[in-house]
Structures are given as C-alpha cells and as structure tokens.
Write a protein that holds these residues in place. Structure first.
Motif, short mmCIF file in Angstrom:
data_model
loop_
_atom_site.label_atom_id
_atom_site.label_comp_id
_atom_site.label_asym_id
_atom_site.label_seq_id
_atom_site.Cartn_x
_atom_site.Cartn_y
_atom_site.Cartn_z
N LEU A 91 0.95 -1.15 -0.12
CA LEU A 91 0.18 0.09 0.11
C LEU A 91 1.01 1.03 -0.33
O LEU A 91 0.82 2.12 -0.23
N GLY A 92 2.05 1.39 0.85
CA GLY A 92 2.93 2.23 0.62
C GLY A 92 3.74 2.53 -0.54
O GLY A 92 3.44 3.64 -1.07
N ARG A 93 3.14 2.01 -1.24
CA ARG A 93 4.59 2.05 -3.03
C ARG A 93 3.50 2.85 -3.36
O ARG A 93 2.75 3.51 -4.12
N SER A 94 1.77 1.80 -3.78
CA SER A 94 1.06 2.97 -4.28
C SER A 94 0.37 4.00 -3.71
O SER A 94 -0.17 5.46 -4.36
N PRO A 115 7.19 3.98 -0.36
CA PRO A 115 7.36 2.58 -0.80
C PRO A 115 7.78 2.47 0.02
O PRO A 115 9.07 2.93 1.55
N THR A 116 8.19 1.40 1.52
CA THR A 116 8.75 0.76 3.26
C THR A 116 9.27 -0.51 2.85
O THR A 116 9.08 -1.39 1.88
N ALA A 117 9.99 -0.44 3.45
CA ALA A 117 11.01 -1.43 3.83
C ALA A 117 10.47 -2.33 5.03
O ALA A 117 10.59 -1.46 6.15
N ASN A 118 10.21 -3.70 5.20
CA ASN A 118 9.31 -3.91 6.13
C ASN A 118 10.09 -5.14 7.05
O ASN A 118 10.06 -6.10 6.57
N GLY A 166 22.75 -1.33 5.86
CA GLY A 166 22.85 -2.83 5.45
C GLY A 166 22.23 -2.22 3.93
O GLY A 166 22.34 -3.61 3.13
N VAL A 167 21.88 -1.06 3.74
CA VAL A 167 21.17 -1.05 1.98
C VAL A 167 22.67 -0.02 1.47
O VAL A 167 22.95 -0.45 0.15
N GLY A 168 23.45 1.02 2.13
CA GLY A 168 24.07 0.97 1.26
C GLY A 168 25.51 1.78 2.08
O GLY A 168 25.85 1.15 3.34
N PRO A 169 26.83 2.02 1.75
CA PRO A 169 28.35 2.45 2.17
C PRO A 169 27.71 3.29 3.46
O PRO A 169 28.22 3.07 4.57
N GLU A 170 26.57 4.27 3.28
CA GLU A 170 25.97 4.45 4.55
C GLU A 170 24.64 4.65 4.77
O GLU A 170 24.52 4.18 3.84
N PRO A 171 24.82 5.24 6.41
CA PRO A 171 23.26 4.91 6.83
C PRO A 171 22.33 5.33 6.14
O PRO A 171 22.50 6.74 5.48
N TRP A 172 21.35 4.93 5.83
CA TRP A 172 20.64 6.19 4.61
C TRP A 172 19.17 6.23 5.46
O TRP A 172 18.84 6.37 6.20
N PRO A 173 19.22 8.21 5.97
CA PRO A 173 17.81 8.76 6.19
C PRO A 173 16.45 7.36 5.49
O PRO A 173 16.65 7.71 4.94
N SER A 174 15.75 8.18 6.62
CA SER A 174 14.17 7.50 6.50
C SER A 174 13.46 7.90 7.60
O SER A 174 14.15 8.45 8.55
N VAL A 175 12.22 7.69 7.09
CA VAL A 175 11.27 7.37 8.37
C VAL A 175 10.52 6.62 8.50
O VAL A 175 10.67 5.64 7.04
N SER A 176 10.67 6.25 9.77
CA SER A 176 9.34 4.92 10.03
C SER A 176 7.88 5.02 11.13
O SER A 176 8.57 5.42 12.14
N SER A 177 7.95 4.15 10.80
CA SER A 177 5.95 3.77 11.32
C SER A 177 6.34 2.36 12.55
O SER A 177 7.17 1.18 11.46
N PHE A 178 6.06 2.61 13.23
CA PHE A 178 6.23 0.91 14.03
C PHE A 178 4.56 0.78 14.83
O PHE A 178 4.71 1.53 15.75
N GLY A 179 3.81 -0.19 14.02
CA GLY A 179 2.77 -0.31 14.88
C GLY A 179 1.49 -1.22 14.32
O GLY A 179 2.63 -2.40 13.39
N GLU A 216 7.85 -0.31 9.37
CA GLU A 216 8.11 0.02 7.76
C GLU A 216 8.70 1.08 8.32
O GLU A 216 8.35 1.92 8.03
N ALA A 217 9.81 1.49 7.25
CA ALA A 217 11.20 2.17 6.82
C ALA A 217 10.96 2.92 5.55
O ALA A 217 11.19 1.68 4.79
N HIS A 218 10.32 4.41 5.46
CA HIS A 218 10.29 4.96 3.87
C HIS A 218 11.91 5.40 4.04
O HIS A 218 12.12 6.12 4.42
N LEU A 219 13.53 4.47 3.26
CA LEU A 219 14.00 5.23 2.48
C LEU A 219 13.80 6.54 1.63
O LEU A 219 13.27 5.83 0.04
N PHE A 220 14.61 7.88 1.96
CA PHE A 220 14.19 8.80 1.58
C PHE A 220 15.13 8.73 0.50
O PHE A 220 16.12 8.64 0.28
#
Length: 319
Positions: A200-203, A207-210, A230-243, A257-261
């Motif tokens: 649903l997040g993609r639509s 999009p999120t990594a769950n 674990g995505v790239g050489p540096e930590p990737w900024p993101s906003v996440s929902s946990f619930g 659910e982490a949305h990577l900018f």
C-alpha cells in the motif's frame, strides 16, 4: 567457531571445561557487556571456551501477563553474544519443564554435566531455578560441591543508577533516544530480513522496507526519524512507522515500516537494521487515506530536517 545450543540437557558441549555467564541479556547494554567481557577474559586466562547462557522466551515473558516489551529479538541476541566474546551460546527453551527445574538440577545437569564449568559469573541480584529459589550463594555452595567457582560482577552505574533493560525500555517509551544510547553504548536499532507487505505504501508514494517483530511486544511504537543500515556504504536517512497500522489494517502484530528517502531498488530478503534517531508522534488512525498521505508528507519533511541537523551536529563534534 561459534556454536549455539537450545536444549537444557544433552551430552557434553564443552568437554574440556568452560567459563559460563548467565543472564537475560535483553538489549546487551553496558551492564551485560561488562559481564560478558569479564567472563571472556576469565575464559582466555583458563584456556577454555566462554559460554553465554540465556533463555527464549525470556522467563518474564513466560510468567507475566500482559507480556512485557522486548528490546532484542532472539537472532540479534545470539549474534550480539557472539560478537561480545561468547564462543558458545545456550539459548535455552524456557517452558513449563524448565520453570519447574530446581536450582540444584540446573547446576548439575547443565553447568556441571553439559558445560563442565570451571567458573560461573552472574550480574547483581541474579536468581534462577524453580520459584527463583537459587542465587549467588546457591551457585557458590554448589560450586564447592562440584568443583567450580562462582562470582558476581559489580553493577554498572550511569548517572548514579544501575544500567538496566528496564531503564532502556522507559527511555524508548518516552522517546529519549539519547539516554537509551548512553545505556546501550550504541544507538537503539532493530534488525531483520525485509518481508513483503501489502505494498500500500508504494501505491501511496511511500514505498517501505518492512520488518516483522517475531510475535514479540516492542518497547516503542509510533513514527520516527530513522537511519537504515545495510543498504549502502553509509546509513540511509528514512522515516519509519512502528505499530499495527490502524488506518489501513488494524492488525495486532507490530510491523516496522521504513521509508528510505530517494531510494530506488529491491530490498526484499535483505537483512537491514533500522536505527531510531528521534520520535515524531504517536501512531494515529486517520479518517481516510488522503489524510494519512498528507500526514506522511509532514512526517517525511520533519524527519529529513531532524536527520540533516543531527548529521551536521555529529560532523562538527568529530571535526
């Protein structure tokens, strides 16, 4: 080579002897680290493996209702114990049979017969066995009988109080990640393999990594500014929902659910870690999807600002 065993009874795991430490090890905070370092040093001095003993589920989860929050999932706990010096990890199945095991049987069957312990180390206030009937005095008395030594490390204090998983859970609940980081000795993060969701997040343009939380109760919930490792050489900024996603599903199972900018790619099946930087808000139920999307845009902007400022602060601190 690191080893893992789950069963309380069995053939000798360390026939040449071992040094064991015992604890819940939920969080692997500074106090746990001190215990593990001490046991590892003693094992090296004696030339034997170091064994870290813990339980799954944790005894407090087995007995308490409602089930208390968890900091670390079993896999992360085992990996962390190995990283902190354990050669062997005993992640013992805690069930009704183990709950009914006397302290004396625990010592004889596990510590003596299976691990051939030469020393056993525990943290302050350690209790074990049926109805928590065993303690350090019990271990020392049994040690004199079976030929091993037992000791307790000094408590690790921070701001005059003992470092504990309880303090960390309280800090996470309050969104005080600075205190949680100091107690843990590292930022709080949750790791796991990315699973497929309903997409649903993609639509909705987010999009999120769950990550699932393995049926455990998490120590925090809401929406957060995060970094994904674990995505790239540096930590990737993101906003996440946990619930439990009340607006779209209302499931009782927590989902992270982490949305990577500005990220493009497929993360399904990859193991990542989501580091929590700041709490933005509680999880809310919205009247409709447009209201949810509008709030998601606000969350994303706030998270970008927080992470940008946090990165700038860190850069200045280490310049």
């Amino acid at each position: 080579m690191n080893r893992l065993f789950r069963d309380f009874q069995g053939g000798p795991t360390c026939p040449q002897g071992s040094v064991a430490c015992i604890g819940a090890f939920d969080g692997l905070h500074l106090g746990h680290q001190a215990l593990l370092r001490h046991a590892a040093a003693r094992a090296r001095a004696l030339g034997v493996p170091m064994t870290a003993l813990s339980f799954e589920p944790l005894p407090r989860e087995f007995f308490a209702r409602p089930v208390p929050p968890r900091l670390l999932l079993p896999r992360a706990r085992v990996l962390g114990l190995w990283e902190l010096g354990a050669d062997v990890v005993g992640l013992l199945r805690f069930n009704a049979r183990m709950a009914a095991t006397s302290a004396e049987s625990f010592v004889h069957d596990l510590l003596v017969e299976r691990l051939r312990v030469r020393e056993v180390w525990v943290g302050p206030g350690f209790r074990f066995g049926r109805q928590r009937g065993g303690d350090l005095v019990t271990l020392q008395r049994q040690g004199r009988q079976h030929g091993f030594e037992a000791g307790e490390i000094e408590p690790v204090l921070l701001d005059g109080e003992r470092v504990s998983s309880t303090r960390i859970r309280a800090a996470l609940r309050d969104g005080d990640f600075a205190t949680a980081t100091r107690l843990l000795g590292r930022p709080y993060a949750i790791g796991g393999h990315v699973v497929r969701g309903a997409q649903l997040g993609r639509s909705l343009g987010f999009p999120t990594a769950n990550l699932r939380f393995g049926g455990k109760v998490p120590a925090l919930s809401g929406v957060f500014a995060t970094r994904v490792h674990g995505v790239g050489p540096e930590p990737w900024p993101s906003v996440s929902s946990f619930g439990t996603r009340p607006t779209v599903q209302g499931s009782n199972e927590p989902l992270l659910e982490a949305h990577l900018f500005d990220f493009e790619g497929d993360l399904y099946g990859r193991r990542i870690e989501v580091e929590f930087v700041a709490r933005l808000r509680d999880e809310l139920k919205f009247d409709d999807l447009p209201a949810l999307v509008a709030q998601m845009h606000l969350d994303a902007r706030q998270a970008r600002d927080i992470l940008r400022n946090d990165t700038a602060t860190r850069t200045r601190a280490y310049a």
